[in-house]
Design a protein around this motif. Structure first.
Motif, PDB file in Angstrom:
ATOM      1  N   ALA A 281      -6.728  17.730  -0.128  1.00 23.14           N
ATOM      2  CA  ALA A 281      -6.321  17.241   1.197  1.00 23.14           C
ATOM      3  C   ALA A 281      -5.588  18.319   1.987  1.00 23.14           C
ATOM      4  CB  ALA A 281      -5.448  16.002   1.041  1.00 23.14           C
TER       5      ALA A 281
ATOM      6  N   GLU B 194       0.831  -1.215   0.000  1.00 19.81           N
ATOM      7  CA  GLU B 194       0.000   0.000   0.000  1.00 19.81           C
ATOM      8  C   GLU B 194       0.861   1.259   0.000  1.00 19.81           C
ATOM      9  OE1 GLU B 194      -3.121   0.301   2.860  1.00 19.81           O
ATOM     10  OE2 GLU B 194      -3.785  -1.752   2.466  1.00 19.81           O
ATOM     11  N   ASP B 195       0.390   2.280  -0.734  1.00 19.88           N
ATOM     12  CA  ASP B 195       1.088   3.577  -0.735  1.00 19.88           C
ATOM     13  C   ASP B 195       0.874   4.274   0.608  1.00 19.88           C
ATOM     14  OD1 ASP B 195       2.322   3.606  -3.178  1.00 19.88           O
ATOM     15  OD2 ASP B 195       0.635   4.539  -4.214  1.00 19.88           O
ATOM     16  N   GLU B 196       1.893   5.045   1.015  1.00 12.66           N
ATOM     17  CA  GLU B 196       1.709   5.877   2.207  1.00 12.66           C
ATOM     18  C   GLU B 196       0.790   7.056   1.870  1.00 12.66           C
ATOM     19  OE1 GLU B 196       5.443   7.101   3.934  1.00 12.66           O
ATOM     20  OE2 GLU B 196       6.248   5.078   3.654  1.00 12.66           O
ATOM     21  N   VAL B 197      -0.055   7.439   2.832  1.00  9.70           N
ATOM     22  CA  VAL B 197      -0.958   8.572   2.600  1.00  9.70           C
ATOM     23  C   VAL B 197      -0.293   9.851   3.134  1.00  9.70           C
ATOM     24  CG1 VAL B 197      -3.237   9.531   3.096  1.00  9.70           C
ATOM     25  CG2 VAL B 197      -2.951   7.054   2.788  1.00  9.70           C
ATOM     26  N   ALA B 198      -0.275  10.900   2.287  1.00  9.31           N
ATOM     27  CA  ALA B 198       0.380  12.155   2.684  1.00  9.31           C
ATOM     28  C   ALA B 198      -0.485  12.904   3.709  1.00  9.31           C
ATOM     29  CB  ALA B 198       0.597  13.016   1.447  1.00  9.31           C
ATOM     30  N   ASP B 199       0.178  13.592   4.607  1.00  6.06           N
ATOM     31  CA  ASP B 199      -0.523  14.366   5.650  1.00  6.06           C
ATOM     32  C   ASP B 199      -0.127  15.836   5.535  1.00  6.06           C
ATOM     33  OD1 ASP B 199      -1.653  15.456   7.871  1.00  6.06           O
ATOM     34  OD2 ASP B 199      -0.440  14.318   9.320  1.00  6.06           O
ATOM     35  N   TYR B 200      -1.085  16.695   5.225  1.00  7.64           N
ATOM     36  CA  TYR B 200      -0.778  18.115   5.012  1.00  7.64           C
ATOM     37  C   TYR B 200      -1.223  18.973   6.193  1.00  7.64           C
ATOM     38  CZ  TYR B 200      -0.191  16.369   0.272  1.00  7.64           C
ATOM     39  OH  TYR B 200       0.216  15.664  -0.820  1.00  7.64           O
TER      40      TYR B 200
ATOM     41  N   THR C 273      -6.058  15.884  -5.816  1.00 10.59           N
ATOM     42  CA  THR C 273      -6.160  15.094  -4.574  1.00 10.59           C
ATOM     43  C   THR C 273      -5.359  15.751  -3.452  1.00 10.59           C
ATOM     44  OG1 THR C 273      -6.397  13.078  -5.869  1.00 10.59           O
ATOM     45  CG2 THR C 273      -5.767  12.789  -3.560  1.00 10.59           C
ATOM     46  N   ALA C 274      -4.126  16.180  -3.786  1.00 10.06           N
ATOM     47  CA  ALA C 274      -3.269  16.813  -2.775  1.00 10.06           C
ATOM     48  C   ALA C 274      -3.878  18.138  -2.309  1.00 10.06           C
ATOM     49  CB  ALA C 274      -1.866  17.024  -3.350  1.00 10.06           C
TER      50      ALA C 274
END
Lengths: 569, 569
Positions: free
Chosen positions: A418, A347-353, A414-415
């Motif tokens: 988010a 699974e890809d890591e999910v970015a946290d902004y 998406t970014a």
């Protein structure tokens, strides 16, 4: 002409899906490629073959016991992205390191090279096996080497046999590179091929003529002659290949021989040609060992063929004739196999902004909108960019730019949604572009956007000064990666004037939109002026001549992107 | 379009020569075909595959352990002659009898049928395996059956596996015919193919359209539709094949599946199509067993593909999945082999014409001269005859007539120079025509000339009455062989008026030249009048409609031959 396809952008994925269903006894799917479905011992060196699609059986057809461990499947005639190569290699690695084999083309050199660096950075031994067999392109392929054509099959077979026999990493690399060093090919074409969804072939040959020295991506040949008799064609191919005989190889002795059909030149014709070829080689004192005649490395439905000769020493002969089974080849007795575990995609890591200021988030939204506009404009320009690119290249530029911008727009949206700022949004776009576009332009645009993003920051709305610095940084990044400079007929010919003009106008106090518009105009004029240039990197001389009077596709698309952004600022 | 060839009439021989050089581990050459180069036990049933060339891997590519014992290689898209089939079968016979497998076409039915009769007359068990899988030609192929297309591969594989497993003669025939009975295919074409040496394709498809239900000889399809998506094409093919489901087979269970490319429809497209085909079949309750996707039965470089489904019972499944190795296929573990002895061609008996009177020898010389004149005229007419034939047929008529008359003229000259009389010279010509022309016209012209010769005698100069009787006898022989009558749009439409007019005019006291000239005029007018007829034998209805307004090629060439002879008498 390709007739069976749905959405052309899904052509490769749909085709690979049918392929893995059909050949599940040999392969299982991984994202953008296949790995063996049969078990291999821990510590075995993994041989990865790859490049653009449209060349079946190259490359997925060569995955199986005694041959490759995996294949990376790029878009049609376009290098797979760095990420795709990396992902497939990671999936195939059994702890013994990975050998990345591909034909010598600029995009593949970039993407496989960057993937190897990334693998080595993680402690996985990774080396390139760059196939350079095409005598017609002496000194004119990527890196100043010959291009790679059907010699891929010999190099990959020998690498695969060595790995299967338990050779260590260094020895697999040594013998496979040696196999390439003593392999030479020469090809002719009678008619070009047409990309899925296109209506015109990538190139045409005058009816009744044959183009001498074509590449396998539909690159035109280096000269044209009337089609000869089978004996004349055999003489031409044998003379050219023996004329390019590798230094240090004997005049005579054992040779591996391939007569390869490119797609529409059928078996009966290839057999008919093999007769006089084998006779000529025998008369010259050679013994033909385990010859292969058929469709080995195709170019969709291109009409034409090539001759490949590998000068075999004892070790190479043993490996060339060693057992191997894969969808496209069956050599020697059956190798016993047991099923491998089913591959599970990590699974890809999910970015946290979290913590990005509101003003920066607004800038992120703005950038996502700009990239969506770029995507829409590139979709409209796809066919035209492909047409310009096909004049001296492989015609994949339009498709690559669309695939890249579609992925980039989606990732940016998406970014931004988010909560990403300007830099994070543009960086996400760059990552997606590099991962999903493939080809040379994909990796370059990925690096370009990453370098640009680094100057924008995620603290607020980027200033005009930051944007100008981003443009300058992106020029430097592209120069470093591509090893090119202004005047080489590349995208730099419009990118450099753009960045310079932007910096000047911002320095002179223009607002961003005004400065950007002026810079985009400069880029457009510079792109147009590439008509008067000859490409100087990775292009054979006749192709360079042919491109005179036509602008560079990369320079044109860069200018188009800047104009689109200027309009929307 | 075929590009690599020297003399088009040598295309097949040159191609087979390269093929046997390349695949000497599987095959060795015999005149007009190949047999295995590996030993088989005495008493084994021999499976012979054959038909016209231009279909590689069909048929020589399927010779090897677990599959066929031999292949007969006709000219491109033309049946091999009776003699060729007989010779290859004799060479392959191991005392266990021979099964002669071929697709259902008129010429093959005649030539394989006559060869089987000849073999049986010598005490060699011989049976036909006539493949009739093409649902598009229901009731419209030769003998009122369907045509044979890629289903050949399944039927021959199952026959070969049964013979390899030691089945007796009757059981091999039974299971192979059963395999054919439960096999159905459906094909589509996107573009036609071009015979070696010709400049125009045998048929064309409107760009953007696909022809539904083509045959493998370039026969046009039965309807045209716009090219669909892969899903739509898969639905069309699956629906048509399941719609033709053989009586007594279950709705579900195990099936063998082939997705066959015809030449220019490439692997990536075939894999892409296989995905939705396999899905549809699974949804219908079928389990796909050992599917084959690729170029299995081609038509030179035709663009198109077909789907074949075989409903498997336990016995058929065992035989379908049994090991087999040949140039085109590799199934299961390697079958151990030892070399077979090299085949030695038996010498022909030399004819002895001692005692022929001088006047009869003069008549022999005259006939040799007439046949040479016919040969020259047919050479000039070759392309035109092929063009007319291609309107509703496979376009091989011109080539067949030239090959036949060239061989006939040479044999007649040799016989006449050795002192043969009229009957012996014409009989030698008929034998050579039948042996060397191939196709439907070859066997018919052989029978025609033999029947004609029987009436001429070798005692002196044939009278006008004898010539008229010869013409009548030849009509009867052709009617018997072809099972046709006047009005069926065949050569009989001009042959019958020719023979009738000749008999009338000779009976009325005309000299031979005058009577022959009047009869040739009648034949010419009758040939022209075939424009208004629809063929009624071995032609699908749309092809019959298409032929309206065009004369029959066989009737035209018969009239041309009679005019040529009338001029030279």
């Amino acid at each position: 002409m390709t007739k069976i396809f749905g959405d052309p952008s899904e052509f490769v994925d749909d085709s690979v899906a049918g392929f893995v269903d059909l050949y599940s006894r040999f392969v299982q799917p991984v994202p953008h490629g296949v790995i063996r479905s049969t078990a291999t011992p821990e510590g075995k060196v993994a041989v990865i073959a790859g490049g653009g699609s449209g060349h079946y059986p190259a490359f997925a057809g060569y995955v199986g016991p005694g041959l490759a461990d995996a294949a990376v499947c790029g878009n049609v005639f376009a290098s797979p992205s760095t990420r795709w190569v990396y992902d497939v290699a990671k999936a195939a690695n059994r702890g013994g390191g990975v050998v990345l084999g591909f034909g010598n083309y600029a995009g593949d050199i970039l993407n496989f090279g960057l993937a190897a660096e990334r693998l080595r950075a993680e402690g996985i031994p990774a080396e390139l096996l760059v196939v350079t067999d095409d005598v017609a392109s002496e000194g004119q392929g990527a890196n100043g080497q010959r291009r790679g054509i059907a010699g891929d099959v010999v190099a990959f077979k020998i690498a695969g046999a060595a790995a299967e026999a338990g050779y260590g990493f260094d020895d697999v690399v040594r013998v496979a590179r040696h196999a390439n060093d003593v392999t030479r090919s020469m090809g002719i074409a009678f008619a070009g091929c047409t990309l899925p969804g296109e209506s015109e072939p990538l190139f045409t040959v005058t009816p009744g003529n044959m183009a001498i020295g074509l590449g396998i991506h539909g690159e035109p040949g280096i000269s044209e002659e009337p089609i000869g008799t089978p004996q004349e064609i055999a003489d031409l191919l044998v003379d050219k290949v023996l004329g390019g005989k590798p230094e240090g190889t004997p005049d005579g002795g054992k040779v591996a021989v391939l007569v390869n059909g490119l797609g529409s030149t059928k078996y009966e014709e290839l057999f008919l040609l093999y007769g006089p070829i084998a006779k000529r080689l025998r008369e010259a004192g050679y013994e033909v060992v385990a010859p292969q005649v058929g469709e080995l490395v195709t170019s969709l439905d291109m009409a034409g063929c090539s001759l490949t000769v590998t000068w075999l020493d004892e070790e190479l002969e043993t490996l060339w004739t060693a057992p191997a089974q894969c969808p496209a080849l069956s050599v020697g007795p059956t190798i016993e196999t047991t099923p491998a575990p089913t591959y599970v995609v990590p699974e890809d890591e999910v970015a946290d902004y979290t913590g990005t200021p509101a003003e920066a988030q607004e800038a992120g939204q703005k950038i996502a909108g700009l990239i969506e506009a770029v995507r829409d404009v590139l979709k409209d320009a796809e066919a035209e960019l492909g047409r310009i690119d096909a004049i001296a290249g492989d015609g994949d530029h339009g498709t690559g730019m669309v695939n890249g911008s579609v992925a980039a727009a989606q990732a940016a949206r998406t970014a931004a949604d988010a909560g990403a700022g300007a830099a994070a949004t543009l960086s996400a776009a760059g990552g997606a572009w590099a991962d999903r576009a493939g080809g040379t332009s994909g990796v370059i645009w990925g690096v370009l956007l990453h370098a640009f993003a680094d100057k924008l920051g995620d603290e607020g709305k980027p200033s005009a000064q930051q944007v100008a610095e981003g443009a300058t940084a992106s020029v430097e990044a592209v120069m470093r990666l591509a090893g090119a400079r202004v005047g080489n007929k590349t995208m730099l010919d419009s990118q450099v004037p753009f960045a310079q003009t932007l910096a000047e106008r911002v320095g002179a106090g223009d607002d961003l939109k005004t400065a950007f518009t002026t810079a985009a105009q400069a880029a457009t004029a510079a792109a147009e002026a590439t008509k008067d240039l000859r490409p100087q990197i990775g292009r054979a001389r006749p192709l360079a001549e042919r491109s005179l009077g036509h602008p560079d596709a990369g320079a044109v698309s860069l200018a188009l992107v800047t104009r689109t952004i200027a309009d929307k600022l």
